[in-house]
Design a protein around this motif. Sequence first.
Motif, short mmCIF file in Angstrom:
data_model
loop_
_atom_site.label_atom_id
_atom_site.label_comp_id
_atom_site.label_asym_id
_atom_site.label_seq_id
_atom_site.Cartn_x
_atom_site.Cartn_y
_atom_site.Cartn_z
N ASP A 201 0.87 -1.17 0.00
CA ASP A 201 0.00 0.00 0.00
C ASP A 201 0.91 1.22 0.00
O ASP A 201 1.70 1.43 0.93
CB ASP A 201 -0.87 -0.04 1.27
N HIS A 203 0.55 4.12 0.70
CA HIS A 203 0.41 5.07 1.81
C HIS A 203 1.32 4.72 2.99
O HIS A 203 1.44 5.49 3.92
CB HIS A 203 -1.05 5.10 2.31
N ASP A 204 1.90 3.51 2.94
CA ASP A 204 2.62 3.01 4.12
C ASP A 204 4.04 3.54 4.28
O ASP A 204 4.75 3.11 5.21
CB ASP A 204 2.67 1.47 4.09
#
Lengths: 335, 335
Positions: A201, A203-204
């Motif tokens: 992901d 966003h991580d």
Amino acid sequence: MSRTATRTARAVHQVARPAGLPTAEQFAFVADELPPPAEGEALVENAYLSVDPYMLGSMAGGEGGYELNAPLEGRAVGRVVESRSAALPVGTAVIHRQGWRTHAVLRREEVRVLPDLPGVPLSAFLGVLGGTGLSAYVGLTRIARLAPGEDVFVSAAAGGVGTAAGQLARLLGARRVIGSAGSPAKTAFLTERLGFDAAFDYHDGPVADLLAAAAPDGIDVYLDNVGGDHLAAAIGSMRDFGRIAWCGAIAQYATTPPAAPHNLFELVGRSIRLEGFLVRNHLDAQEELYELLAPHLRSGRVISPETVLDGFDRTVDAFLGVLGGANTGKMLVRL
Amino acid sequence: MSRTATRTARAVHQVARPAGLPTAEQFAFVADELPPPAEGEALVENAYLSVDPYMLGSMAGGEGGYELNAPLEGRAVGRVVESRSAALPVGTAVIHRQGWRTHAVLRREEVRVLPDLPGVPLSAFLGVLGGTGLSAYVGLTRIARLAPGEDVFVSAAAGGVGTAAGQLARLLGARRVIGSAGSPAKTAFLTERLGFDAAFDYHDGPVADLLAAAAPDGIDVYLDNVGGDHLAAAIGSMRDFGRIAWCGAIAQYATTPPAAPHNLFELVGRSIRLEGFLVRNHLDAQEELYELLAPHLRSGRVISPETVLDGFDRTVDAFLGVLGGANTGKMLVRL
């Protein structure tokens, strides 16, 4: 079939140009009386509409841009329901570019007649068998020239091109297939349903770090759908003689100028190729893709993931959704 | 030939690492006694030394960097003057990597024996027949796949790679060849002596404007030696399906990180390929280049332009000069 009365059809018009990302207010649903088909024409009832990020460019206007206050255009599949064209008998399944409307009047040269592939749903021709699948196929084969045993990274991997790319990379003999997506549900979908070996992901953390962790030995091929940080991360993880097939940049359609990767110069030292392409220049590969995928679609080894919104009224929602990453697989509207 | 006494040889050492561009104080000329050749070795007296921008990278240290207080390395041509190797009889002309010194003791596997090309001077093997010529040839053929009738732009066109590229592009059937260089004298040299169709001095305005004026119909191929503004200008002027062969960036060897072109995204819309390469991965093309160029070098249709500084003492001056753009054609030191 003989001439019939007019028929009420509905269409989405664009009524204002977006500055950046569009809003629902810039669109209107308009009902109109469609004339019956003239000689050589057929009336097609659309079954599925495709909404795609590239449309944003045409919505902004300029050369080749959409007209305001006229039906928008986009890919659609449907069946002939009335015909004055011998080449398009009633019942023929076609794909065409007069989407964003319930019905379209079309001539033979304006459609591609779809082959009869038993066990393959019509919507797949807008997905893994359509422009997104063809983008993935052309990017991996003609542009990146993926060889068996190589490692592949795909960005926007839960999207239309990405889901096709991951499955195609596997069929083409890739060793490891790594994907990035925008939510834990999507990354789980990639590894659990589509056979990706790893997914993260974005966003991580910094994308470069996430990719380096997912592909500690580097990558040979990157199919870029995103640009920006992802492109820089892919360059950083590329092995010597790596290839990047660049088929668009969702995150950048609405911004000018897009950021170029800070590490572009690494292309020289590691003999990396970065190549842009437009699927419209490779439509001759379409039959090849049908042939490759049909048996795997039937067996279920390959799926055509879709996020389907039901009802023509959801067309604008679907488009805004795909721009915002709300889809897993191809975003479609079912009429 | 039998063993002889030691011989005094001189070499340039690097005594400090440059931070950015190097200075003369970071180098020292050191005299040393060279042992006579051992079994399997030959003593080569260097005739010409090559000084090249890429060396700056190795001077900065790190993995593969030059050792401090040891002879620097670089390409040189010379002749065997003493030999205990049957494969390298006295008089053999060779090219090798133990430059920056007057003499070198070498084994067969450390040299390339140069062919006898009548009418072709030894220095040409460091120029149009050497790594710079090979870079130009590989860039135009294997990387950019230049086709007859296409238009070619070359940056740093008065340099070693550039002068070779302009002449090779012509031999390979280019329609128009456009070059950029850093002075009116250099641009005149390109059009008057090397057959470029147009040339501009990049100090005369924004490079994008100068290129657009010199190539109003666009370009198909760009051989990039420079990066930065030139790369952005070339992308802006590229026709659909254009190719950029990127073989280095003189202006950027000393800066980190180099600027990426603001218009990189145009690669997608016009299906442009940007590919980095290192000439060392294409040494198998060397014989092909000899064969192509030898008759044209003899006839004078192709020249190997050189800026020659006379005397080993000028080696550091020559290197600093090539970094500063003081050369027209290959920068060489004649011993």
